[in-house]
Every structure is written in structure tokens, then in C-alpha cells.
Design a protein around this motif. Structure first.
Motif, PDB file in Angstrom:
ATOM      1  N   GLY A   1       0.776  -1.237   0.000  1.00  0.00           N
ATOM      2  CA  GLY A   1       0.000   0.000   0.000  1.00  0.00           C
ATOM      3  C   GLY A   1       0.806   1.285   0.000  1.00  0.00           C
ATOM      4  N   MET A   2       2.132   1.203  -0.042  1.00  0.00           N
ATOM      5  CA  MET A   2       2.952   2.424  -0.036  1.00  0.00           C
ATOM      6  C   MET A   2       2.661   3.310  -1.242  1.00  0.00           C
ATOM      7  SD  MET A   2       4.654   2.699   2.717  1.00  0.00           S
ATOM      8  CE  MET A   2       5.641   4.096   2.210  1.00  0.00           C
ATOM      9  N   CYS A   3       2.448   2.729  -2.391  1.00  0.00           N
ATOM     10  CA  CYS A   3       2.186   3.525  -3.592  1.00  0.00           C
ATOM     11  C   CYS A   3       0.886   4.311  -3.455  1.00  0.00           C
ATOM     12  CB  CYS A   3       2.166   2.651  -4.834  1.00  0.00           C
ATOM     13  SG  CYS A   3       0.963   1.315  -4.768  1.00  0.00           S
ATOM     14  N   GLU A   4      -0.108   3.683  -2.887  1.00  0.00           N
ATOM     15  CA  GLU A   4      -1.397   4.338  -2.701  1.00  0.00           C
ATOM     16  C   GLU A   4      -1.287   5.480  -1.685  1.00  0.00           C
ATOM     17  OE1 GLU A   4      -5.825   2.549  -2.682  1.00  0.00           O
ATOM     18  OE2 GLU A   4      -4.587   1.928  -1.005  1.00  0.00           O
ATOM     19  N   ILE A   5      -0.417   5.322  -0.703  1.00  0.00           N
ATOM     20  CA  ILE A   5      -0.167   6.380   0.279  1.00  0.00           C
ATOM     21  C   ILE A   5       0.587   7.533  -0.378  1.00  0.00           C
ATOM     22  CG2 ILE A   5       1.147   6.961   2.366  1.00  0.00           C
ATOM     23  CD1 ILE A   5       0.507   4.041   3.302  1.00  0.00           C
ATOM     24  N   GLU A   6       1.613   7.209  -1.164  1.00  0.00           N
ATOM     25  CA  GLU A   6       2.449   8.229  -1.797  1.00  0.00           C
ATOM     26  C   GLU A   6       1.748   8.959  -2.939  1.00  0.00           C
ATOM     27  OE1 GLU A   6       5.515   9.356  -0.933  1.00  0.00           O
ATOM     28  OE2 GLU A   6       5.399   8.054   0.822  1.00  0.00           O
ATOM     29  N   ALA A   7       0.940   8.260  -3.703  1.00  0.00           N
ATOM     30  CA  ALA A   7       0.290   8.859  -4.881  1.00  0.00           C
ATOM     31  C   ALA A   7      -1.166   8.389  -4.980  1.00  0.00           C
ATOM     32  CB  ALA A   7       1.063   8.494  -6.145  1.00  0.00           C
ATOM     33  N   PRO A   8      -2.015   8.857  -4.058  1.00  0.00           N
ATOM     34  CA  PRO A   8      -3.399   8.372  -4.035  1.00  0.00           C
ATOM     35  C   PRO A   8      -4.224   8.759  -5.257  1.00  0.00           C
ATOM     36  CG  PRO A   8      -3.113  10.199  -2.506  1.00  0.00           C
ATOM     37  CD  PRO A   8      -1.749   9.833  -3.012  1.00  0.00           C
ATOM     38  N   SER A   9      -3.798   9.772  -5.987  1.00  0.00           N
ATOM     39  CA  SER A   9      -4.532  10.186  -7.190  1.00  0.00           C
ATOM     40  C   SER A   9      -4.221   9.312  -8.390  1.00  0.00           C
ATOM     41  CB  SER A   9      -4.188  11.635  -7.554  1.00  0.00           C
ATOM     42  OG  SER A   9      -4.596  12.511  -6.530  1.00  0.00           O
ATOM     43  N   ASN A  10      -3.250   8.394  -8.225  1.00  0.00           N
ATOM     44  CA  ASN A  10      -2.809   7.603  -9.372  1.00  0.00           C
ATOM     45  C   ASN A  10      -2.811   6.101  -9.151  1.00  0.00           C
ATOM     46  OD1 ASN A  10      -1.010  10.307  -9.165  1.00  0.00           O
ATOM     47  ND2 ASN A  10      -1.764   9.946 -11.221  1.00  0.00           N
ATOM     48  N   PHE A  11      -2.635   5.667  -7.905  1.00  0.00           N
ATOM     49  CA  PHE A  11      -2.552   4.241  -7.601  1.00  0.00           C
ATOM     50  C   PHE A  11      -3.776   3.778  -6.833  1.00  0.00           C
ATOM     51  CE2 PHE A  11       1.837   5.350  -8.252  1.00  0.00           C
ATOM     52  CZ  PHE A  11       2.407   4.233  -8.826  1.00  0.00           C
ATOM     53  N   ASN A  12      -4.174   2.556  -7.089  1.00  0.00           N
ATOM     54  CA  ASN A  12      -5.241   1.916  -6.336  1.00  0.00           C
ATOM     55  C   ASN A  12      -4.740   0.531  -5.942  1.00  0.00           C
ATOM     56  OD1 ASN A  12      -7.691   1.602  -5.106  1.00  0.00           O
ATOM     57  ND2 ASN A  12      -8.861   1.309  -6.981  1.00  0.00           N
ATOM     58  N   LEU A  13      -5.300   0.004  -4.886  1.00  0.00           N
ATOM     59  CA  LEU A  13      -4.864  -1.285  -4.365  1.00  0.00           C
ATOM     60  C   LEU A  13      -6.058  -2.203  -4.228  1.00  0.00           C
ATOM     61  CD1 LEU A  13      -2.365  -2.760  -3.127  1.00  0.00           C
ATOM     62  CD2 LEU A  13      -3.156  -1.933  -0.925  1.00  0.00           C
ATOM     63  N   MET A  14      -5.948  -3.393  -4.807  1.00  0.00           N
ATOM     64  CA  MET A  14      -6.987  -4.409  -4.651  1.00  0.00           C
ATOM     65  C   MET A  14      -6.413  -5.513  -3.782  1.00  0.00           C
ATOM     66  SD  MET A  14      -8.847  -4.715  -8.332  1.00  0.00           S
ATOM     67  CE  MET A  14     -10.208  -5.667  -7.660  1.00  0.00           C
ATOM     68  N   GLU A  15      -7.047  -5.720  -2.650  1.00  0.00           N
ATOM     69  CA  GLU A  15      -6.608  -6.788  -1.772  1.00  0.00           C
ATOM     70  C   GLU A  15      -7.459  -8.018  -2.031  1.00  0.00           C
ATOM     71  OE1 GLU A  15      -5.546  -5.571   2.264  1.00  0.00           O
ATOM     72  OE2 GLU A  15      -6.261  -3.593   1.657  1.00  0.00           O
ATOM     73  N   GLY A  16      -6.933  -9.156  -1.709  1.00  0.00           N
ATOM     74  CA  GLY A  16      -7.664 -10.393  -1.910  1.00  0.00           C
ATOM     75  C   GLY A  16      -6.731 -11.523  -2.255  1.00  0.00           C
ATOM     76  N   TYR A  17      -7.319 -12.617  -2.652  1.00  0.00           N
ATOM     77  CA  TYR A  17      -6.530 -13.814  -2.903  1.00  0.00           C
ATOM     78  C   TYR A  17      -6.668 -14.349  -4.319  1.00  0.00           C
ATOM     79  CZ  TYR A  17      -6.003 -13.639   2.087  1.00  0.00           C
ATOM     80  OH  TYR A  17      -5.700 -13.221   3.347  1.00  0.00           O
ATOM     81  N   ASP A  18      -7.344 -13.590  -5.194  1.00  0.00           N
ATOM     82  CA  ASP A  18      -7.425 -14.066  -6.573  1.00  0.00           C
ATOM     83  C   ASP A  18      -6.257 -13.507  -7.373  1.00  0.00           C
ATOM     84  OD1 ASP A  18      -8.045 -11.438  -7.149  1.00  0.00           O
ATOM     85  OD2 ASP A  18     -10.081 -11.832  -7.818  1.00  0.00           O
ATOM     86  N   GLU A  19      -6.220 -13.762  -8.648  1.00  0.00           N
ATOM     87  CA  GLU A  19      -5.083 -13.371  -9.474  1.00  0.00           C
ATOM     88  C   GLU A  19      -5.034 -11.865  -9.739  1.00  0.00           C
ATOM     89  OE1 GLU A  19      -8.508 -14.251 -12.161  1.00  0.00           O
ATOM     90  OE2 GLU A  19      -7.591 -15.334 -10.521  1.00  0.00           O
ATOM     91  N   ASN A  20      -6.063 -11.123  -9.374  1.00  0.00           N
ATOM     92  CA  ASN A  20      -6.105  -9.688  -9.645  1.00  0.00           C
ATOM     93  C   ASN A  20      -5.786  -8.826  -8.425  1.00  0.00           C
ATOM     94  OD1 ASN A  20      -6.765 -10.038 -12.344  1.00  0.00           O
ATOM     95  ND2 ASN A  20      -8.923 -10.210 -11.886  1.00  0.00           N
ATOM     96  N   TYR A  21      -5.194  -9.388  -7.391  1.00  0.00           N
ATOM     97  CA  TYR A  21      -4.825  -8.587  -6.230  1.00  0.00           C
ATOM     98  C   TYR A  21      -3.635  -7.703  -6.590  1.00  0.00           C
ATOM     99  CZ  TYR A  21      -0.507 -11.065  -5.309  1.00  0.00           C
ATOM    100  OH  TYR A  21       0.764 -11.557  -5.415  1.00  0.00           O
ATOM    101  N   GLY A  22      -3.407  -6.691  -5.798  1.00  0.00           N
ATOM    102  CA  GLY A  22      -2.225  -5.852  -5.970  1.00  0.00           C
ATOM    103  C   GLY A  22      -2.539  -4.436  -6.372  1.00  0.00           C
ATOM    104  N   ALA A  23      -1.488  -3.646  -6.496  1.00  0.00           N
ATOM    105  CA  ALA A  23      -1.610  -2.242  -6.862  1.00  0.00           C
ATOM    106  C   ALA A  23      -1.619  -2.092  -8.377  1.00  0.00           C
ATOM    107  CB  ALA A  23      -0.454  -1.453  -6.265  1.00  0.00           C
TER     108      ALA A  23
END
Length: 82
Positions: free
Chosen positions: A27-49
Motif C-alpha cells: 500500500g505504499m504507492c497508494e499512500i504516496e500517490a493516491p490520485s494515481n494508484f489503487n490497491l486491490m486486496e484479496g486472494y485471486d489473481e487480480n490482487y495488488g496495486a
């Protein structure tokens, strides 16, 4: 060294990108640049920033540069397609 590049399905094409193969969803990217990065949490193949909006202001560009330098797994890059 060739690294496999895997992009999130919601990634917006441009200079910045997150390689899903190395993203640990810290989640560091979302903290540093919230207007540009999003984070999907979970356990499927689409998790991540991912980039949901490429930077279009000087402030956003600086925030994205900070996100690149703060990423603990070096998953964020700024050499993508313009």
C-alpha cells in the motif's frame, strides 16, 4: 536480467506501471500517490496495486516518482509506454 512483466487488468497504459509479479500489496504507492494508484486486496489473481490514472500534473508526477522510490519490492516502474 529479464523480468516477467504482469500488469493488473485495470492498469491504465502509460509511463508508470506496477509489475504484479513483485507487488506485495503493502500500500505504499497508494499512500504516496493516491490520485494515481489503487490497491486491490484479496486472494485471486487480480490482487495488488495498479495505476488507475497516469499523472498529468507536476504534483502527481512527483508523487509517482516517490511511489517508485518507496516501493519495497521494486514493483513500480517509470519506463512504460507513453
Amino acid at each position: 536480467m529479464n523480468r516477467l512483466i504482469k500488469l493488473h487488468p485495470l492498469h491504465i497504459k502509460g509511463k508508470y506501471y506496477v509489475n504484479q509479479e513483485y507487488c506485495d500489496t503493502c500500500g505504499m504507492c497508494e499512500i504516496e500517490a493516491p490520485s494515481n494508484f489503487n490497491l486491490m486486496e484479496g486472494y485471486d489473481e487480480n490482487y495488488g496495486a495498479y495505476i488507475y490514472k497516469q499523472p498529468n500534473t507536476i504534483e502527481e508526477e512527483e508523487q509517482c516518482k516517490n511511489a517508485v522510490s518507496c516501493c519495497p519490492t521494486e514493483a513500480i516502474h517509470d519506463d512504460g509506454e507513453e
